[in-house]
Scaffold this active site. Structure first.
Site, mmCIF file in Angstrom:
data_model
loop_
_atom_site.group_PDB
_atom_site.id
_atom_site.type_symbol
_atom_site.label_atom_id
_atom_site.label_comp_id
_atom_site.label_asym_id
_atom_site.label_seq_id
_atom_site.Cartn_x
_atom_site.Cartn_y
_atom_site.Cartn_z
ATOM 1 N N ARG A 80 0.804 -1.227 0.000
ATOM 2 C CA ARG A 80 0.000 0.000 0.000
ATOM 3 C C ARG A 80 0.836 1.276 0.000
ATOM 4 N NH1 ARG A 80 -2.399 -4.237 0.789
ATOM 5 N NH2 ARG A 80 -4.616 -4.492 0.265
ATOM 6 N N TYR A 92 -26.304 -0.266 -18.301
ATOM 7 C CA TYR A 92 -26.857 -1.593 -18.013
ATOM 8 C C TYR A 92 -28.321 -1.764 -18.434
ATOM 9 C CZ TYR A 92 -22.542 -2.476 -15.505
ATOM 10 O OH TYR A 92 -21.218 -2.656 -15.198
ATOM 11 N N HIS A 97 -1.001 -9.540 -14.242
ATOM 12 C CA HIS A 97 -2.442 -9.692 -14.038
ATOM 13 C C HIS A 97 -3.057 -10.431 -15.227
ATOM 14 C CE1 HIS A 97 -6.257 -8.459 -12.213
ATOM 15 N NE2 HIS A 97 -6.699 -8.460 -13.451
ATOM 16 N N ALA A 98 -3.711 -11.561 -14.944
ATOM 17 C CA ALA A 98 -4.246 -12.405 -16.028
ATOM 18 C C ALA A 98 -5.293 -11.662 -16.841
ATOM 19 C CB ALA A 98 -4.868 -13.668 -15.429
ATOM 20 N N HIS A 136 -11.081 -19.779 -17.146
ATOM 21 C CA HIS A 136 -11.806 -18.509 -17.111
ATOM 22 C C HIS A 136 -11.368 -17.596 -18.259
ATOM 23 C CE1 HIS A 136 -13.374 -14.749 -15.134
ATOM 24 N NE2 HIS A 136 -12.386 -14.246 -15.821
ATOM 25 N N GLU A 137 -10.060 -17.417 -18.417
ATOM 26 C CA GLU A 137 -9.567 -16.501 -19.465
ATOM 27 C C GLU A 137 -9.967 -16.985 -20.859
ATOM 28 O OE1 GLU A 137 -8.626 -13.649 -18.776
ATOM 29 O OE2 GLU A 137 -8.218 -13.916 -16.642
ATOM 30 N N HIS A 165 -13.326 -15.888 -21.974
ATOM 31 C CA HIS A 165 -13.343 -14.579 -22.648
ATOM 32 C C HIS A 165 -13.024 -14.733 -24.131
ATOM 33 C CE1 HIS A 165 -13.798 -12.210 -19.062
ATOM 34 N NE2 HIS A 165 -12.620 -12.511 -18.554
ATOM 35 N N GLU A 167 -17.292 -11.783 -17.768
ATOM 36 C CA GLU A 167 -16.620 -12.425 -16.638
ATOM 37 C C GLU A 167 -17.318 -13.727 -16.240
ATOM 38 O OE1 GLU A 167 -13.752 -11.493 -15.542
ATOM 39 O OE2 GLU A 167 -13.765 -9.738 -16.839
ATOM 40 N N TRP A 188 -13.419 4.288 1.732
ATOM 41 C CA TRP A 188 -13.049 2.943 1.269
ATOM 42 C C TRP A 188 -13.194 1.933 2.398
ATOM 43 C CZ3 TRP A 188 -11.892 0.212 -3.046
ATOM 44 C CH2 TRP A 188 -11.074 -0.920 -2.966
ATOM 45 N N ARG A 190 -15.776 -1.237 3.132
ATOM 46 C CA ARG A 190 -15.243 -2.588 3.330
ATOM 47 C C ARG A 190 -15.788 -3.190 4.627
ATOM 48 N NH1 ARG A 190 -9.472 -4.182 1.206
ATOM 49 N NH2 ARG A 190 -10.666 -6.114 1.308
ATOM 50 N N HIS A 250 -7.598 -2.737 -10.490
ATOM 51 C CA HIS A 250 -8.704 -2.199 -11.290
ATOM 52 C C HIS A 250 -8.967 -0.724 -11.038
ATOM 53 C CE1 HIS A 250 -9.071 -6.521 -11.165
ATOM 54 N NE2 HIS A 250 -9.783 -6.468 -12.258
ATOM 55 N N ARG A 264 -18.809 -5.557 -12.877
ATOM 56 C CA ARG A 264 -18.865 -6.749 -13.736
ATOM 57 C C ARG A 264 -18.541 -8.021 -12.960
ATOM 58 N NH1 ARG A 264 -14.138 -5.041 -17.819
ATOM 59 N NH2 ARG A 264 -15.526 -3.253 -17.857
ATOM 60 N N TYR A 265 -17.642 -7.927 -11.980
ATOM 61 C CA TYR A 265 -17.244 -9.127 -11.235
ATOM 62 C C TYR A 265 -18.335 -9.530 -10.242
ATOM 63 C CZ TYR A 265 -12.807 -7.746 -13.269
ATOM 64 O OH TYR A 265 -11.826 -7.375 -14.150
#
Length: 606
Positions: free
Chosen positions: A180, A217, A347-348, A377-378, A381, A405, A477, A481, A505, A514-515
């Site tokens: 961080r 949307y 990052h995939a 998963h990838e 896409h 996703e 934030w 959380r 992101h 989206r996730y």
């Protein structure tokens, strides 16, 4: 880690219609444009955008797979050229607000008008500044390291790998805190970026970029968050039960002085840099009775799987559903490993560089069961990208961004013991008495993630709407959380902290809702496909591997792209136009009963 897909315009173009929230500007130039003018405009705009988007995509790929001064400069330049061009046509699309056109033309005009993520202002200097900030933020994240000494530096991938397996609370806290530090210098740049993007959004007729994001949307922008809250309400009772059990077991393991039983869980103890998925602490929270849970990582290593073999196996899953094999160029051009001696974005992500057949993935693949899932998963896409390649440019995307996703994750839900046995990774399928263990593993990854998937954009929408000022970025934030996840910062956070920037992101400006949607939709898709495949067993034991009927039904939805509202695409596969999280309760029913039994004498909530 959550994953991204990049079609050629994915950095710039989203994929859903907005029917509200634009102020209509008076057009003074007679005569009023006709329906024929609108069609001609769309033809010209899409052809013109395509000319620029291909080199822009290659520049972006070059930068992501080789971060240096030159690739950064070219990527920033091409980003600016393309986003300015899309912004220009987005503005021009508003000319046709009052023109009577057919539904298809209206949809394309609205998609174009609402197509940018961070819309650049018309002013060339400000547009260039926005592009540079975006590029710089991505570079700061991608090249971030934690150095204990000159010769002891760790990348995010290395720290994440250690946090996944370490049970040393002090070491995990050290990594958590120092990652961080990477995001602190981003804060002022991020605030400037928000101002510039809001100016661009106002020029397009929106009140701010938040309204633009929420309006993609196929429903009114102000209604969409209520729909998300409805879905979260369906999941929350199960999440609360999981949270209660996990906190109790962490309290047993680390001591209740470290994990108080009446407060949120400290974020560094959940086996993940962002506490977004908890699968890595399965050994701490698993049922005490012996469970036969297949060790996919051990099986992959034992059977000599390397990166390529893992990807080939994932490809064969799609082949079994009737999809054509990936093109030869996929194997030549993808990045499967961290290259020696250069910075890359590990990052995939899945890419479609020419909107036709130049499909690729970019990953630093580790030989683990988790990465085996990620590869499936990838590729989800990539197969989606190929399914809609014959649509007009503006329709080459998923029905909404959650669908993209969800498809990969839906496939990954079929990585059940049944599938693992079919491909020879395990010798026998454990009986149903072992399902609690397997469902716990899935829940720690997927159900633990859902509130995180919801709160990232809850934060960002407030920031983009100007409701949260830079000095309160971090405070809000952590308030979100704690509210949604029941997770808290393990250290006091200074006023200079910018913890949102420690999540890929946020600096990369990838919308996150989206996730959340994907985690709801994947269970809904899975149930529909299992029904089509004729699988009559429990939902959590179903695999659609080998079902051509399921493959055909899936492809029928995929090839629609974003040519119709997402409600229509959803109904094509599931028979219902409404998202429904109730399948989650069905999928995890045995685990929920078990958790309720474990929690009956515990204090739950925070």
């Amino acid at each position: 880690m959550k994953h991204t897909h990049l079609s050629v315009l994915a950095v710039f173009i989203s994929a859903a219609l907005t029917g509200c929230g634009q102020s209509e500007k008076a057009q003074t130039a007679p005569p009023a444009p006709s329906a024929a003018d609108a069609k001609a405009f769309l033809t010209e705009a899409q052809a013109d955008i395509e000319k620029v988007q291909f080199p822009a995509a290659h520049a972006e790929w070059s930068y992501a797979t080789n971060i240096n001064y030159d690739t950064a400069a070219v990527s920033a330049y091409m980003n600016e050229v393309l986003s300015s061009k899309v912004a220009q046509y987005s503005n021009e699309a508003a000319r046709f607000n009052n023109t009577e056109v057919d539904a298809d033309t209206r949809r394309q005009l609205d998609l174009l008008r609402n197509s940018l993520t961070m819309p650049p202002p018309a002013d060339a200097e400000k547009s260039a500044r926005l592009a540079k900030i975006s590029s710089d933020l991505g570079g700061m994240y991608g090249s971030g390291k934690y150095c204990r000494s000159e010769n002891d530096c760790k990348t995010l991938v290395e720290m994440s790998a250690e946090m996944a397996t370490s049970r040393d609370a002090d070491l995990m806290l050290e990594y958590w805190a120092y990652w961080r530090e990477v995001s602190k210098p981003m804060k002022d740049m991020y605030a400037e970026q928000v101002e510039l993007a809001n100016q661009g959004a106002r020029e397009l007729g929106f009140s701010n970029a938040s309204e633009m994001w929420r309006g993609k949307y196929d429903m009114p922008a102000d209604e969409f968050p209520k729909e998300l809250d409805r879905l979260w309400g369906q999941v929350k009772p199960f999440y609360d039960a999981l949270h209660c059990h996990v906190r109790a077991k962490l309290g047993d393991y680390y001591g209740e002085d470290v994990v108080p039983q009446d407060k949120p869980i400290p974020a560094h103890l959940l086996g993940n840099m962002w506490a977004q998925s908890w699968g890595n602490i399965y050994d701490i929270v698993k049922p005490e009775q012996e469970m036969q849970v297949p060790d996919v990582t051990a099986a992959l290593v034992e059977q000599g799987y390397d990166e390529i073999k893992m990807v080939k196996q994932a490809e064969s899953f799609f082949s079994s559903l009737g999809f054509a094999q990936l093109p030869e160029s996929f194997w030549e051009r993808s990045m499967f490993q961290q290259p020696e001696g250069r910075d890359v974005q590990c990052h995939a992500s899945a890419w479609d560089l020419d909107d036709k057949d130049d499909l690729r993935i970019k990953m630093c693949i580790q030989i683990t069961g988790e990465e085996f899932n990620v590869i499936h998963h990838e590729l989800g896409h990539n197969y989606y990208q190929r399914a809609y390649k014959d649509q007009p440019l503006l329709y080459r995307n998923s029905a909404n961004d959650g669908f993209h996703e969800a498809i990969g994750d839906t496939i990954a839900l079929s990585i059940t013991p049944k599938y693992l046995k079919q491909i020879g990774l395990i010798d026998e399928i454990p009986d149903a008495s072992n399902d609690i263990g397997m469902l716990m593993q899935v829940a720690l990854d997927k159900i633990a993630f859902i509130p995180f998937g919801l709160m990232v954009d809850q934060w960002r929408w407030k920031v983009l709407a100007g409701e949260v000022k830079p000095e309160d970025y971090n405070k809000v934030w952590w308030e979100l959380r704690e509210k949604y996840q029941g997770v808290m910062a393990p250290l006091a956070r200074g006023t200079d902290a910018f913890d949102p920037g420690a999540k890929y992101h946020v600096p990369a400006n990838v919308p996150y809702t989206r996730y959340f949607l994907a985690h709801i939709l994947q269970f809904q898709f899975h149930r529909a496909l299992c029904d089509i495949a004729g699988d009559e067993g429990p939902l959590n034991r179903c695999s659609i591997y080998g079902s051509k009927e399921a493959g055909t039904a899936l492809n029928n939805m995929l090839e629609m792209g974003s040519s119709k509202p997402w409600q229509d695409a959803l109904a094509t596969l599931t028979g219902s136009p409404q998202m429904d999280a109730s399948t989650i309760a069905d999928y995890f029913a045995p685990l929920k009963s078990w958790l309720d039994e474990q929690n009956k004498d515990r204090s739950c909530g925070w």
